[in-house]
Scaffold this motif. Structure first.
Motif, PDB file in Angstrom:
ATOM      1  N   LEU A  54       0.826  -1.210   0.000  1.00  0.00           N
ATOM      2  CA  LEU A  54       0.000   0.000   0.000  1.00  0.00           C
ATOM      3  C   LEU A  54       0.860   1.260   0.000  1.00  0.00           C
ATOM      4  N   PRO A  72      -0.235  -2.868  -4.707  1.00  0.00           N
ATOM      5  CA  PRO A  72      -0.951  -3.790  -3.827  1.00  0.00           C
ATOM      6  C   PRO A  72      -0.707  -5.238  -4.224  1.00  0.00           C
ATOM      7  N   MET A  78      -6.351  -8.976   5.297  1.00  0.00           N
ATOM      8  CA  MET A  78      -5.981  -8.072   6.380  1.00  0.00           C
ATOM      9  C   MET A  78      -7.085  -8.006   7.431  1.00  0.00           C
ATOM     10  N   PHE A  80      -7.872  -5.735  11.230  1.00  0.00           N
ATOM     11  CA  PHE A  80      -7.386  -4.666  12.093  1.00  0.00           C
ATOM     12  C   PHE A  80      -8.041  -4.720  13.462  1.00  0.00           C
ATOM     13  N   ASN A  84     -14.300  -3.355  11.237  1.00  0.00           N
ATOM     14  CA  ASN A  84     -14.558  -2.734   9.936  1.00  0.00           C
ATOM     15  C   ASN A  84     -15.549  -3.510   9.080  1.00  0.00           C
ATOM     16  N   TRP A  88     -24.307  -2.318   6.482  1.00  0.00           N
ATOM     17  CA  TRP A  88     -25.481  -2.543   5.637  1.00  0.00           C
ATOM     18  C   TRP A  88     -25.482  -3.940   5.033  1.00  0.00           C
ATOM     19  N   ARG A  89     -24.456  -4.728   5.326  1.00  0.00           N
ATOM     20  CA  ARG A  89     -24.405  -6.089   4.820  1.00  0.00           C
ATOM     21  C   ARG A  89     -24.513  -7.058   5.983  1.00  0.00           C
ATOM     22  N   LEU A  97     -17.302 -10.181   0.586  1.00  0.00           N
ATOM     23  CA  LEU A  97     -16.776  -8.962  -0.038  1.00  0.00           C
ATOM     24  C   LEU A  97     -15.446  -9.185  -0.785  1.00  0.00           C
ATOM     25  N   ILE A 101     -14.045  -8.980  -5.233  1.00  0.00           N
ATOM     26  CA  ILE A 101     -12.964  -8.127  -5.718  1.00  0.00           C
ATOM     27  C   ILE A 101     -11.792  -8.917  -6.291  1.00  0.00           C
TER      28      ILE A 101
ATOM     29  N   LEU B 148     -10.432   0.296   6.197  1.00  0.00           N
ATOM     30  CA  LEU B 148     -11.284  -0.481   5.314  1.00  0.00           C
ATOM     31  C   LEU B 148     -10.808  -0.332   3.872  1.00  0.00           C
ATOM     32  N   VAL B 151      -7.875  -2.557   3.448  1.00  0.00           N
ATOM     33  CA  VAL B 151      -8.271  -3.956   3.273  1.00  0.00           C
ATOM     34  C   VAL B 151      -8.592  -4.218   1.804  1.00  0.00           C
ATOM     35  N   LEU B 152      -9.402  -3.321   1.223  1.00  0.00           N
ATOM     36  CA  LEU B 152      -9.844  -3.525  -0.154  1.00  0.00           C
ATOM     37  C   LEU B 152      -8.702  -3.327  -1.140  1.00  0.00           C
ATOM     38  N   ARG B 153      -7.879  -2.316  -0.889  1.00  0.00           N
ATOM     39  CA  ARG B 153      -6.791  -2.047  -1.836  1.00  0.00           C
ATOM     40  C   ARG B 153      -5.749  -3.152  -1.804  1.00  0.00           C
ATOM     41  N   ALA B 157      -8.347  -3.911  -5.157  1.00  0.00           N
ATOM     42  CA  ALA B 157      -9.551  -3.195  -5.585  1.00  0.00           C
ATOM     43  C   ALA B 157      -9.177  -1.862  -6.220  1.00  0.00           C
ATOM     44  N   ASP B 161     -14.059   0.205  -7.520  1.00  0.00           N
ATOM     45  CA  ASP B 161     -14.530  -0.879  -6.642  1.00  0.00           C
ATOM     46  C   ASP B 161     -14.816  -0.346  -5.247  1.00  0.00           C
ATOM     47  N   ARG B 164     -17.951   1.686  -5.242  1.00  0.00           N
ATOM     48  CA  ARG B 164     -19.186   0.918  -5.443  1.00  0.00           C
ATOM     49  C   ARG B 164     -19.525   0.075  -4.225  1.00  0.00           C
ATOM     50  N   LYS B 165     -18.495  -0.562  -3.663  1.00  0.00           N
ATOM     51  CA  LYS B 165     -18.755  -1.501  -2.573  1.00  0.00           C
ATOM     52  C   LYS B 165     -18.928  -0.792  -1.243  1.00  0.00           C
ATOM     53  N   VAL B 166     -18.187   0.288  -1.043  1.00  0.00           N
ATOM     54  CA  VAL B 166     -18.197   0.926   0.270  1.00  0.00           C
ATOM     55  C   VAL B 166     -18.676   2.374   0.222  1.00  0.00           C
ATOM     56  N   PRO B 169     -22.703   3.020  -0.763  1.00  0.00           N
ATOM     57  CA  PRO B 169     -23.633   2.601   0.300  1.00  0.00           C
ATOM     58  C   PRO B 169     -23.443   3.401   1.586  1.00  0.00           C
ATOM     59  N   ARG B 170     -22.185   3.728   1.870  1.00  0.00           N
ATOM     60  CA  ARG B 170     -21.873   4.446   3.087  1.00  0.00           C
ATOM     61  C   ARG B 170     -22.411   5.879   3.047  1.00  0.00           C
TER      62      ARG B 170
END
Lengths: 259, 256
Positions: A54, A72, A78, A80, A84, A88-89, A97, A101, B148, B151-153, B157, B161, B164-166, B169-170
């Motif tokens: 990252l 990446p 990962m 933490f 997190n 909404w899910r 999730l 991806i 978060l 995590v995705l990166r 992602a 992405d 769209r995913k976070v 909706p957030r």
């Protein structure tokens, strides 16, 4: 699996560049459980970001799986201190999730959704969350949320798991419970783990090797192997070799905090 | 018993206010040119029921037209602004500047461009109400937990992405929350514009009635505005609850 060779990282602070990490050397073998401990603010989390690609080092080379990390790494799970989870899910949707991806799951996510769902449920079983898949995260206790978060980081069967103080926000009993969950999952799947923590007992109980970092700028000042027989039982925490080890670690850290 | 009192309380208070108002007007013999008593206002409302309804309808649809434009535009601009820190930083001062212009000052310009009628009212409603939507959507996107995102990166992602995913909706609770503010502002915008330059609408009706010294009718107009305002607010609040109930529930149980 992971190789850090004389890695330094500086980032731009308000009053000039801040050196977060200086000349760090770490080697983690495939399937090894490595722990990194050190005083707070020593750049432990920076280390995680470097390994997962990252951030880029200002000096030195980070290699994962033999290749130099340039972006990446796409294979790391990962978790933490905060779980997190997306509120909404449902829990199971949270678990899936990463599959939405990461390739190869991503391309056939729609067609194989049921299969992945079953996979998620099975993973929930292994951490003791059977039947909680359709609940929302806020309906779960902190410990259960953290279990779900662990599952999410494991669902795509990553070769590498990065944990940044994942049990720090839990109470002592739940924490020990989750150590055992972690131990069992790891015994079964044997992925490579880098666990960043400031809990020395946690490091001693879970890890094969413990790397001690100095205060900022972070440097690895000592690496030691932990050779308690596996699988380890929680009782090992009360044996005298264990206590001695924790004591030595404790002194070492006190030393570097002084310096 | 307690619950009943609680559900009735808003009505009781409303009625009490009218009763006190009526009493004050009668006791102190207040002239109806200054402050008409509620009884006179209701009489006027019944007598001018037709015109009141017609003009309420005009105000309602101009408000809604402006509001819907604000929702569409605000959502798009909010997504754009929230996309990156650079855009957020760059556009924010411009928007603050735009928002701090009192929209009353813009109405004459709109009248010059589009003539007297509904279009200036719609545009004023739009101009005054899109800002909170943009700010809220952008804030929702810009405040994704960095961990978060990590995590995705780390999974590879892309920015799209993550959005769209976070991000999206957030941002939804922020978006639906801003609708309540926006609808009220749109209403203010439409009425202000009608008061200055229009051929119809409650604002227009009230200025007309005022210049004829028909104070009870002016107040009947105010009452109609209040009813419309409450109605529109209630509908947006209901939509908010329906669409993003998770945000409220997750906050409630955050402690336990």
């Amino acid at each position: 699996m992971i190789e850090l060779d004389n890695v330094s990282l500086a980032y731009a602070g308000r009053t000039g560049p801040v050196l977060a990490l200086e000349g760090a050397d770490i080697k983690v073998a495939k399937g090894e459980f490595a722990a990194v401990v050190g005083p707070s603010g020593c750049g432990k989390s920076t280390l995680m970001k470097l390994v997962s690609g990252l951030v880029k080092p200002t000096k030195g080379v980070v290699k994962v799986n033999g290749y130099q990390v340039n972006g990446p790494v796409k294979l790391a799970g990962m978790a933490f201190q905060n779980s997190n989870l997306l509120p909404w899910r449902t829990v199971i949707e949270n678990l899936m999730l990463p599959l939405e991806i990461v390739e190869p799951y991503r391309s056939n996510f729609r067609s194989k959704k049921d299969e992945y769902r079953a996979k998620g449920e099975k993973l929930l079983d292994t951490v003791g969350l059977t039947g909680f898949g359709d609940r929302f995260p806020w309906e779960l206790s902190g410990g259960m949320q953290q279990r779900a978060s662990l599952c999410r980081s494991l669902i795509h069967e990553p070769a590498l798991l990065m944990l940044d103080e994942p049990f720090a926000a839990l109470d002592a009993f739940t924490r020990e419970e989750l150590w055992c969950v972690m131990r069992d999952v790891w015994e079964r799947l044997r992925f490579t783990v880098v666990l960043v923590t400031h809990d020395l007992r946690e490091a001693a109980f879970l890890a094969d090797t413990i790397h001690i970092m100095s205060a900022r700028p972070g440097r690895i000042i000592e690496s030691r192997t932990v050779d308690f027989a596996r699988p380890r039982d929680l009782d090992v925490c009360y044996s005298s070799p264990f206590t001695d080890l924790v004591h030595t670690l404790r002194n070492k850290i006190a030393e570097v905090r002084q310096a | 018993m307690n619950r009943n009192v609680e559900t009735l309380a808003p009505w009781l208070f409303t009625i009490a206010i009218f009763v006190v108002w009526e009493l004050i007007c009668r006791l102190f013999n207040v002239s109806s040119i200054i402050l008409p008593a509620p009884s006179e206002i209701f009489q006027a409302a019944i007598r001018f029921w037709g015109p009141l309804m017609r003009n309420s309808w005009v105000t309602l649809w101009t408000t809604l037209a402006g509001f819907l434009m604000a929702v569409a535009f605000g959502l798009l601009l909010g997504l754009f602004v929230g996309w990156s820190r650079t855009i957020y930083r760059g556009l924010y001062p411009v928007m603050i500047g735009f928002n701090s212009i009192p929209k009353v000052a813009v109405v004459p310009i709109l009248v010059m461009w589009f003539g007297i009628g509904e279009i200036p009212a719609i545009l004023t409603a739009f101009l005054i109400s899109f800002f909170p939507i943009v700010v809220n959507v952008a804030t929702g996107l810009a405040t994704i937990e960095p961990e978060l995102e990590d995590v995705l990166r780390a999974l590879g992602a892309s920015k799209l992405d993550v959005m769209r995913k976070v991000g999206i909706p957030r941002a939804m609770p922020y978006f639906f929350g801003s609708l309540k503010v926006a609808i009220t502002l749109a209403f203010v915008g439409a009425v202000v514009s009608e008061t200055i330059a229009a051929n119809a609408g409650l604002g227009h009706l009230m200025t007309q009635a005022g210049s004829n010294f028909q104070m009870p009718l002016v107040f009947a107009g105010l009452l109609a505005l209040a009813v419309l305002g409450i109605g529109m607010y209630a509908i947006t609040a209901w939509i908010e609850g329906r669409m993003t109930g998770w945000a409220f529930r997750s906050q409630q149980s955050a402690g336990g």
